[in-house]
Design an enzyme around this catalytic site. Structure first.
Site, PDB file in Angstrom:
ATOM      1  N   ASP A  26       0.853  -1.189   0.000  1.00  0.00           N
ATOM      2  CA  ASP A  26       0.000   0.000   0.000  1.00  0.00           C
ATOM      3  C   ASP A  26       0.897   1.250   0.000  1.00  0.00           C
ATOM      4  OD1 ASP A  26      -2.405   1.380   0.224  1.00  0.00           O
ATOM      5  OD2 ASP A  26      -2.489   1.232   2.416  1.00  0.00           O
TER       6      ASP A  26
ATOM      7  N   SER B 131     -12.979   4.638   4.581  1.00  0.00           N
ATOM      8  CA  SER B 131     -13.604   4.313   5.870  1.00  0.00           C
ATOM      9  C   SER B 131     -14.809   5.215   6.107  1.00  0.00           C
ATOM     10  CB  SER B 131     -12.599   4.473   7.018  1.00  0.00           C
ATOM     11  OG  SER B 131     -11.792   3.310   7.100  1.00  0.00           O
TER      12      SER B 131
ATOM     13  N   GLY C 279      -8.999   5.668   1.163  1.00  0.00           N
ATOM     14  CA  GLY C 279      -9.655   6.558   2.123  1.00  0.00           C
ATOM     15  C   GLY C 279     -11.148   6.317   2.229  1.00  0.00           C
TER      16      GLY C 279
HETATM   17  P1  13P Z   1      -9.013   4.867   5.483  1.00  0.00           P
HETATM   18  O1  13P Z   1      -8.076   5.674   6.317  1.00  0.00           O
HETATM   19  O2  13P Z   1     -10.215   5.666   5.074  1.00  0.00           O
HETATM   20  O3  13P Z   1      -9.393   3.572   6.094  1.00  0.00           O
HETATM   21  O4  13P Z   1      -8.234   4.510   4.104  1.00  0.00           O
HETATM   22  C1  13P Z   1      -7.284   3.491   4.076  1.00  0.00           C
HETATM   23  C2  13P Z   1      -6.471   3.512   2.839  1.00  0.00           C
HETATM   24  O5  13P Z   1      -6.733   4.205   1.878  1.00  0.00           O
HETATM   25  C3  13P Z   1      -5.297   2.622   2.798  1.00  0.00           C
HETATM   26  O6  13P Z   1      -4.522   2.826   1.654  1.00  0.00           O
HETATM   27  O1  G3H Z   2      -3.523   4.809   3.668  1.00  0.00           O
HETATM   28  C1  G3H Z   2      -2.793   4.459   4.590  1.00  0.00           C
HETATM   29  C2  G3H Z   2      -3.115   3.265   5.393  1.00  0.00           C
HETATM   30  O2  G3H Z   2      -4.238   3.476   6.211  1.00  0.00           O
HETATM   31  C3  G3H Z   2      -1.909   2.810   6.145  1.00  0.00           C
HETATM   32  O3  G3H Z   2      -1.632   3.643   7.200  1.00  0.00           O
HETATM   33  O4  G3H Z   2       0.772   4.237   6.919  1.00  0.00           O
HETATM   34  O5  G3H Z   2      -0.369   4.373   9.163  1.00  0.00           O
HETATM   35  O6  G3H Z   2       0.143   2.144   8.140  1.00  0.00           O
HETATM   36  P1  G3H Z   2      -0.173   3.607   7.911  1.00  0.00           P
HETATM   37 ZN    ZN Z   3      -4.553   4.847   0.907  1.00  0.00          ZN
END
Ligand code: 13P
Ligand code: G3H
Ligand code: ZN
Length: 335
Positions: A108, A240, A238
């Site tokens: 990610d 959530s 993003g």
């Molecule tokens: P949220 O912070 O909205 O859960 O998004 C997670 C995300 O985009 C991880 O790449």
């Molecule tokens: O988009 C980011 C993810 O929620 C991962 O978050 O970099 O704090 O692990 P993090």
């Molecule tokens: Zn993300």
């Protein structure tokens, strides 16, 4: 026998391995089916065993494919080698629970060629190269470099155009810049990416909008993008929703979270029915675990066995993921 080849860097010995040997799959076929079928594959972040167990058991019970997502923060927190073995364990764990679900191990928000390469060399089946903070040309150059290496190893690549607002450990921007539909075709053609993350109003983290604000996914921009690259897999980060009952529980049991709201689930459902075929959810899981742990600590202050609070946190997380799969993403019964 496992076909390991080893190479030594100045201070580390890595075991190179292909995801295929770990029983993982890349995202190509999953996305093609999801776009056709009008649903989205869940991309859930994990950093530890309880999160991984919750993800896999929720996906097995709902018969959903899944993308296990690892950020560079997760890699630093949990150790990249352990995470890789956990993903391999996840494949076996799913079978033991009774379903051979397709599992992708995905980086990610990769921010460099070197990081993407290292993940590919260590068994990831999919990587994101997030060049969205660079200029259009630099983003294309970097993404193309990753695609060339990844495709030579059968690994799929997610690129990003447009910048999401929001702050997490490793990802931050104060304001979002919507993806410009007129740029997507050239980006996809010149880079060869397999999927594209876009910015249409979602944002990272648990503090997306203040109560009273009106969150809005710009479905009109999504539609315009789909017209330019029909059938091409689109990704939403993003995503959530910041469940208000969970936030209330956290604060009831001693927490101090600011009031905030997230992306309405109905809007995500509409996006999933279109070319959006991967939806990233991390913060809602963090909230669900925190609420469950706070509840145990508040109600049983003498408790000190980690299984007594991590267990309920894992159960809450599993329920959240099942809800997302069944009621938001529609990826149930798609294995
Ligand atoms: P949220 O912070 O909205 O859960 O998004 C997670 C995300 O985009 C991880 O790449
Ligand atoms: O988009 C980011 C993810 O929620 C991962 O978050 O970099 O704090 O692990 P993090
Ligand atoms: Zn993300």
């Amino acid at each position: 026998m496992t076909n390991y080849s080893e190479f030594i860097t100045p201070n580390k010995l890595y075991k190179m391995i292909s995801y295929k040997e770990l029983g993982l799959v890349n995202s190509k076929e999953l996305f093609a089916k999801a776009v056709k079928g009008g649903y989205a594959i869940p991309a859930f972040n994990f950093n530890n065993m309880e999160q991984m167990q919750a993800i896999i058991s929720a996906c097995v019970e709902t018969k959903s494919p899944v993308i296990l997502q690892v950020s560079s923060g997760a890699r630093k927190y949990a150790n990249q080698t352990l995470l890789r073995y956990m993903a391999q364990g996840a494949v076996e764990y799913a079978k033991e629970l009774g379903q051979n679900i397709p599992i992708v191990l995905h980086l990610d928000h990769g921010d460099s060629f070197e990081l993407c390469k290292s993940c590919i060399d260590m068994g990831f089946s999919s990587v994101m190269i997030d060049g969205s903070h660079h200029s259009f040309e630099k983003n294309i150059e970097l993404t193309k470099q990753v695609v060339e290496y990844a495709h030579a190893h059968g690994v799929t690549v997610e690129g990003e155009l447009g910048v999401l607002a929001g702050v997490e450990d490793e990802v931050s921007a104060e304001h979002h810049t919507y993806t410009q539909p007129e740029e997507v075709e050239e980006f996809v053609k010149r880079t060869g990416v397999d999927s594209l993350a876009i910015s249409i109003g979602t944002s990272h983290g648990a503090f997306k909008f203040k109560p009273g604000q009106k969150p809005e996914i710009r479905l009109d921009i999504l539609e315009e993008i789909e017209k330019r690259i029909p059938g091409f897999p689109i990704v939403l980060h993003g995503a959530s929703s910041v469940p208000q009952d969970v936030v209330a529980d956290i604060n009831k049991f001693g927490g101090k979270l600011e009031d905030s709201i997230g992306i309405p689930e109905e809007q995500l459902r509409m996006a999933a029915a279109s070319a959006v075929c991967k939806i990233n959810i991390d913060s809602d899981g963090r909230l669900a675990m925190t609420a469950a742990i706070r509840k145990v600590f508040a109600q049983s202050p003498a408790e000190f066995d980690p299984r007594k609070y991590l267990g309920p946190a894992r159960d809450a997380l599993k329920e959240l993921y099942k809800h997302k799969i069944l009621n938001v993403l529609g990826s149930n019964d798609k294995i």
